[in-house]
Design an enzyme around this catalytic site. Structure first.
Site, short mmCIF file in Angstrom:
data_model
loop_
_atom_site.label_atom_id
_atom_site.label_comp_id
_atom_site.label_asym_id
_atom_site.label_seq_id
_atom_site.Cartn_x
_atom_site.Cartn_y
_atom_site.Cartn_z
N LYS A 42 0.84 -1.20 0.00
CA LYS A 42 0.00 0.00 0.00
C LYS A 42 0.88 1.25 0.00
O LYS A 42 2.08 1.17 0.30
CB LYS A 42 -0.91 -0.02 1.23
CG LYS A 42 -0.17 0.06 2.55
CD LYS A 42 -1.05 -0.35 3.71
CE LYS A 42 -0.29 -0.24 5.03
NZ LYS A 42 -0.97 -0.99 6.10
N ARG A 140 -10.71 -0.59 14.52
CA ARG A 140 -10.67 0.14 13.25
C ARG A 140 -11.78 -0.36 12.33
O ARG A 140 -12.77 0.33 12.13
CB ARG A 140 -9.28 0.00 12.63
CG ARG A 140 -8.99 0.97 11.52
CD ARG A 140 -7.50 1.05 11.20
NE ARG A 140 -6.94 -0.18 10.67
CZ ARG A 140 -5.66 -0.32 10.30
NH1 ARG A 140 -4.82 0.69 10.41
NH2 ARG A 140 -5.20 -1.47 9.83
N HIS A 170 -6.39 -7.57 12.75
CA HIS A 170 -5.15 -6.79 12.78
C HIS A 170 -4.76 -6.51 14.22
O HIS A 170 -5.61 -6.19 15.04
CB HIS A 170 -5.37 -5.48 12.01
CG HIS A 170 -4.09 -4.74 11.70
ND1 HIS A 170 -3.02 -5.33 11.07
CD2 HIS A 170 -3.72 -3.45 11.91
CE1 HIS A 170 -2.05 -4.43 10.92
NE2 HIS A 170 -2.45 -3.29 11.42
N ARG A 227 0.75 -10.99 6.69
CA ARG A 227 0.72 -9.75 5.89
C ARG A 227 1.92 -8.90 6.32
O ARG A 227 1.89 -8.26 7.36
CB ARG A 227 -0.57 -8.97 6.14
CG ARG A 227 -1.85 -9.77 5.95
CD ARG A 227 -3.08 -8.88 6.14
NE ARG A 227 -3.11 -8.19 7.41
CZ ARG A 227 -3.64 -8.66 8.54
NH1 ARG A 227 -4.22 -9.86 8.55
NH2 ARG A 227 -3.61 -7.95 9.65
N TYR A 273 17.17 31.08 6.49
CA TYR A 273 16.07 31.97 6.93
C TYR A 273 16.11 32.23 8.42
O TYR A 273 16.30 31.31 9.22
CB TYR A 273 14.72 31.34 6.58
CG TYR A 273 14.40 31.36 5.12
CD1 TYR A 273 14.22 32.56 4.44
CD2 TYR A 273 14.26 30.17 4.41
CE1 TYR A 273 13.91 32.58 3.08
CE2 TYR A 273 13.94 30.17 3.05
CZ TYR A 273 13.77 31.38 2.40
OH TYR A 273 13.46 31.39 1.07
N CYS A 319 15.14 24.88 3.91
CA CYS A 319 14.31 25.65 2.97
C CYS A 319 13.43 24.69 2.17
O CYS A 319 13.48 23.48 2.36
CB CYS A 319 15.20 26.47 2.03
SG CYS A 319 16.51 27.38 2.85
N MET A 320 12.66 25.25 1.24
CA MET A 320 11.77 24.39 0.45
C MET A 320 12.55 23.39 -0.42
O MET A 320 12.15 22.25 -0.56
CB MET A 320 10.85 25.25 -0.43
CG MET A 320 9.74 24.44 -1.08
SD MET A 320 8.68 25.39 -2.18
CE MET A 320 7.80 26.43 -1.04
N ASP A 321 13.67 23.85 -0.97
CA ASP A 321 14.40 23.02 -1.94
C ASP A 321 15.87 22.80 -1.59
O ASP A 321 16.57 22.11 -2.31
CB ASP A 321 14.37 23.70 -3.32
CG ASP A 321 13.02 24.29 -3.63
OD1 ASP A 321 12.09 23.50 -3.81
OD2 ASP A 321 12.90 25.53 -3.65
C1 PLP Z 1 -0.31 -1.99 6.71
C2 PLP Z 1 -0.95 -3.24 7.14
C3 PLP Z 1 -0.18 -4.40 7.37
C4 PLP Z 1 1.33 -4.40 7.33
O1 PLP Z 1 1.83 -3.96 8.57
P1 PLP Z 1 3.40 -3.90 8.86
O2 PLP Z 1 3.49 -3.49 10.28
O3 PLP Z 1 3.96 -2.86 7.94
O4 PLP Z 1 3.96 -5.23 8.58
C5 PLP Z 1 -0.84 -5.57 7.67
N1 PLP Z 1 -2.18 -5.60 7.75
C6 PLP Z 1 -2.95 -4.51 7.57
C7 PLP Z 1 -4.43 -4.62 7.68
C8 PLP Z 1 -2.37 -3.30 7.27
O5 PLP Z 1 -3.12 -2.21 7.09
#
Ligand code: PLP
Length: 390
Positions: A42, A140, A170, A227, A273, A319-321
């Protein structure tokens, strides 16, 4: 490919796919037998470049890809990726036909959502693969009670289009040493999985609850897919558990620039700055062409960078750049400055930048803006450069 043909500024990020492949293989090797690996890509692969990361993670043995939005999944499909992709956020019911068209698995857990999404589909026409989300304590997304899980299981079972290919949750605290909350989440997840499967009438193929921290620390028998995001990129999920994960991780992302100007400044002169930095004595000051518009935010101003393998402090406001650094002596224009990663045998880790900015390492590559070209390294060579500016 010569990377200088692809961009015309001396500031760039390098993304080392050899490190990604190593990390995937090493993490996989540490998992129980038949556990499958979802590479989480992601947010453009945590700022590294989703397509390249996905390609090499799959080549190294990942079986699934995880993204948070449908748009990210479509981007991967359009680039030619055919591996299973799960959207872990909630898509809009009306976009279900788009998910079907691109063969993308979706996250489901609301009965109203299911009914609404179904209304957009031809009855029995397309088969929608879904992974049902269980909220075991993250607060969540997901079904929170066994009764909710049972009710939703019956709805999916009665659906002409949806199939539950997965059940997942999660973890909120897997990156902390204290495992009390984690243990409670596992207990709740087990109950929710049991309730869902009982009402569904059969086992669900994929069950998953491990992010990187969980996958690296615990083996959870009932679950057959992990995951993994942050540790695939070579980073520890938190400084707290870094010492207890016995997995070698290789940072894939590094950030570099080149000095555009060097000068000897007299004592008592102001730099940048606000002239907030005043030279104490005669000092060598160099200018580096990176700034907050590159995601190198102003809060970095008291940090170090690496020049010729040695540390140099950032002086004055960013700075910005551009920004200024203090050197021990003169160096050539064009000398490489490393803000994250390896330089002349020295290493400035992502975690140092995260600590400086009082945040987590996840946020750092995500916030280096697309203005910074990404040089993708494969087999030790620049394979491709992504420059979003033109
Ligand atoms: C981002 C995410 C992960 C990965 O988590 P990490 O800590 O980067 O390994 C796994 N499951 C879900 C639902 C996530 O949103």
């Amino acid at each position: 490919m010569d990377k200088t043909e692809s961009f015309f500024r001396d500031t760039w990020a390098e993304v080392n796919l050899d490190a990604i492949r190593e990390n995937v293989m090493n993490i996989k090797a540490g998992l129980p037998g038949k556990t499958a690996f979802m590479a989480v890509v992601k947010a453009n692969g945590y700022g590294h470049g989703a397509f390249d990361i996905a390609t090499d993670a799959l080549q190294a043995g990942a079986e699934f890809l995880g993204v948070s939005m449908l748009d990210e999944a479509i981007s991967l499909r359009r680039s030619g990726i055919s591996a299973p992709i799960l959207v872990m956020g909630l898509i809009r019911p009306r976009d279900i036909t788009v998910a079907a068209k691109w063969d993308v698995a979706v996250t489901a857990f609301q009965e109203e959502w299911l009914a609404e999404a179904e209304a957009y589909l031809e009855k029995g026409g397309s088969r929608i693969s879904c992974h049902v989300k269980l909220d075991s304590g993250m607060g969540r997304l997901g079904l929170r009670t066994p009764a909710e899980a049972k009710s939703f299981a019956k709805k999916i079972k009665g659906s002409a289009n949806f199939t539950a290919d997965g059940l997942y949750t999660h973890m909120a605290t897997a990156d902390e040493l204290d495992t009390a909350y984690f243990d409670e989440q596992v207990k709740r997840a087990d109950e929710l999985v049991g309730a869902f499967e009982e009402a569904y009438g059969s086992e669900v193929g994929w069950k998953h609850c491990s992010n990187s921290a969980t996958a690296l620390r615990f083996s959870l028998e009932k679950y057959n897919l992990v995951r993994v995001g942050i540790s695939m990129y070579g980073l520890a999920p938190s400084p707290e558990i870094k010492p207890v994960i016995n997995q070698e991780l290789k940072e894939a992302f590094s950030l570099h620039s080149k000095i555009t100007h060097v000068k000897k400044v007299a004592a008592g002169e102001g730099i940048s700055y606000g002239a907030t930095y005043q030279t104490e004595e005669e000092e060598w000051i160099a200018t580096v062409p990176i700034g907050y518009a590159d995601g190198w935010i102003r809060k970095n101003q008291h940090g170090d960078v690496l020049v010729n393998g040695k540390r140099a402090p950032i002086v004055g406001r960013i700075c910005m750049d551009q920004m200024m650094i203090r050197l021990e002596g003169p160096v050539d224009i064009g000398t490489t400055v490393t803000l994250i990663g390896e330089n002349g045998g020295a290493f400035l880790p992502m975690d140092e930048v995260a600590a400086r900015l009082e945040t987590i390492n996840y946020e750092i590559p995500c916030t280096i803006t697309p203005r910074v070209p990404r040089c993708i390294i494969r087999d030790g060579k620049v394979a491709v450069v992504h420059n979003s500016v033109f």
